[in-house]
Design a protein around this motif. Sequence first.
Motif, PDB file in Angstrom:
ATOM      1  N   MET A 194      58.563  22.242  74.201  1.00 13.90           N
ATOM      2  CA  MET A 194      57.492  22.730  75.086  1.00 13.90           C
ATOM      3  C   MET A 194      56.913  21.560  75.882  1.00 13.90           C
ATOM      4  O   MET A 194      57.110  21.343  76.973  1.00 13.90           O
ATOM      5  N   LEU A 202      52.188  20.265  75.527  1.00 13.81           N
ATOM      6  CA  LEU A 202      52.576  21.507  76.189  1.00 13.81           C
ATOM      7  C   LEU A 202      52.300  21.373  77.681  1.00 13.81           C
ATOM      8  O   LEU A 202      51.213  20.989  78.094  1.00 13.81           O
ATOM      9  N   SER A 220      54.084  29.404  67.568  1.00 15.67           N
ATOM     10  CA  SER A 220      53.648  28.041  67.900  1.00 15.67           C
ATOM     11  C   SER A 220      53.766  27.095  66.708  1.00 15.67           C
ATOM     12  O   SER A 220      53.510  25.899  66.843  1.00 15.67           O
ATOM     13  N   PRO A 229      49.465  22.909  66.220  1.00 15.01           N
ATOM     14  CA  PRO A 229      50.784  23.429  66.558  1.00 15.01           C
ATOM     15  C   PRO A 229      51.883  22.391  66.347  1.00 15.01           C
ATOM     16  O   PRO A 229      51.613  21.183  66.260  1.00 15.01           O
ATOM     17  N   TYR A 253      55.063  22.237  68.498  1.00 15.22           N
ATOM     18  CA  TYR A 253      55.814  22.851  69.581  1.00 15.22           C
ATOM     19  C   TYR A 253      57.234  22.290  69.675  1.00 15.22           C
ATOM     20  O   TYR A 253      57.420  21.077  69.766  1.00 15.22           O
ATOM     21  N   GLY A 310      52.570  28.880  73.400  1.00 12.35           N
ATOM     22  CA  GLY A 310      51.506  27.893  73.242  1.00 12.35           C
ATOM     23  C   GLY A 310      50.494  28.013  74.358  1.00 12.35           C
ATOM     24  O   GLY A 310      50.683  28.759  75.325  1.00 12.35           O
ATOM     25  N   SER A 367      59.140  30.740  71.728  1.00 12.63           N
ATOM     26  CA  SER A 367      57.990  29.879  71.464  1.00 12.63           C
ATOM     27  C   SER A 367      56.817  30.294  72.346  1.00 12.63           C
ATOM     28  O   SER A 367      57.001  30.895  73.412  1.00 12.63           O
TER      29      SER A 367
END
Length: 548
Positions: free
Chosen positions: A548, A52, A458, A543, A545, A300, A298
């Motif tokens: 991301m 991320l 997430s 997570p 993602y 995170g 989304s």
Amino acid sequence: MRESMEFDVVIVGAGPSGLAAACRLMQQAKEAERELTVCVVEKGSEVGAHILSGAIIEPRALEELFPDWKKMGAPLNTPVTEDQLFMLQSDNKSIKFPNLVVPKTMHNQGNYIASLGNLCRWLGEQAEQLGVEIFPGFAASEILYHEDGSVKGIATGDMGISESGVEKDSYMQGMELHAKYTLFAEGCRGHLGKELYQKFDLDKDNDAQHYGLGLKELWDITPDKHQPGLVLHGSGWPLSKGTGGGFFLYHTENCQVVVGLIVDLSYENPYLSPFDEFQRLKHHPVLKQYLEGAKRVSYGARAITKGGFNALPKMTFSGGLLIGCNSGTLNFAKIKGTHTAMKSGMLAAEEVFSALNNGCNGAKELTGFETRFKDSWLYEELKQSRNFGPAMHKFGAILGGTFNFIDQNICKGRLPFTLRDNKVDYAQLKVISDYSPIDYPKPDSKLSFDKLSSVFLSNTNHEEDQPCHLKLKDQAIPITQNLPKYLEPAQRYCPAGVYEVIEDESGAHFQINGQNCLHCKTCDIKDPAQNITWVTPEGGGGPNYPNM
């Protein structure tokens, strides 16, 4: 006894530094017509699952690693077209700074708005094509040492252990991965990196490391509001005096924007909730104009290492190296760490390959890395920005920004002195009697949301029946110390609702909802008693993602 595998090089973490190192190692082996075995272990379910970042990517290191990256299909498709910098004065007022007064490190011409997760997925594909073995879903849980104390490799964690410590039907023993050299590329606050800092006293000569918590969301917006390549940065509201940080909003491809807030983890107010500060930030007109009528897809969060040049540790030890954000190579003046992480990994790869070519087997420390590092553009870039973070911490956004304009634009980072900031982040938290509670508005489920619905986006998942990966050194401290002093701040600094204080007839109890954990490491950094230690959960957990 665990099974073992032998490699020339083992790399912990499939982020930009680890994958760049893996690719550079194999490129050199190909050029030298030498066989080389390189393995990358990644705790996420796939490469990119735990990655991320904002992210604006400066392609300098990528161009060195793969000069034909555009033809090769690297997912950098949105060049920056315009920079805007704001100071938010209140919940509806702001000042937009002219570009002439913006520190040059904040100018992004030639850079790209991208998903760092997708870039890592692409780098992983290149690494595999070059012959690297990548093992996603396997968490490096333990460092292995030779009898002389040098690093021997790592062991992956056992899988299929119940919360009570009993082997389940799905039990699978971890494996030992031995290497001549092991590169630790875990990212910010890597838990094996922490052990290496202590064992080899790697941070004895540097300033205190500093951290921020970055929260990010991905939104689908309406085409009429989409301006591909537009970059917004800013500071000020909603963060109050004594709390550093700033926001970003980037227009990327496919009618999407990424929006986020970075909160310095040196903040003082125990009532502050970074997550809730982020939620109310989005109601400001500067951001709301793009998000209104849009859909959040989304969410995170991740801690970032932001101490910069002054906080760089010794990166070498017998048997291996620390690289990327595990050693703190992010350039906070640019709010960028991808190109610096990649370059550190490439430099490490070159030093390791040179040592292997000379017959070294890891017992001898790679002392030549320091010279290689100091001769690189990475060292020069970080050195030039060494005063940026300390100036913001000492003088605040306006005076600090003015200092940084003079330092970066006029003096080009060559002022004949260095500002220092040696106050550790967790020790800055004040007691609740010094502050009044913050009245955060209830989320409207249009621009602002609650933690649990955010964690859902997430795609975080952990096997529930496993040992908790958030370890308390003293089970009593959250209730006996942190609750009366700070109203147990873990309830607020955690961006995923992992920590709760539950009160019933028998009193207050500290509850850890480990299945919510985003692996951001904030608790490991910010807990005022330094009582929480983050360790790897079962491989593949955490997570997942997208983009991301």
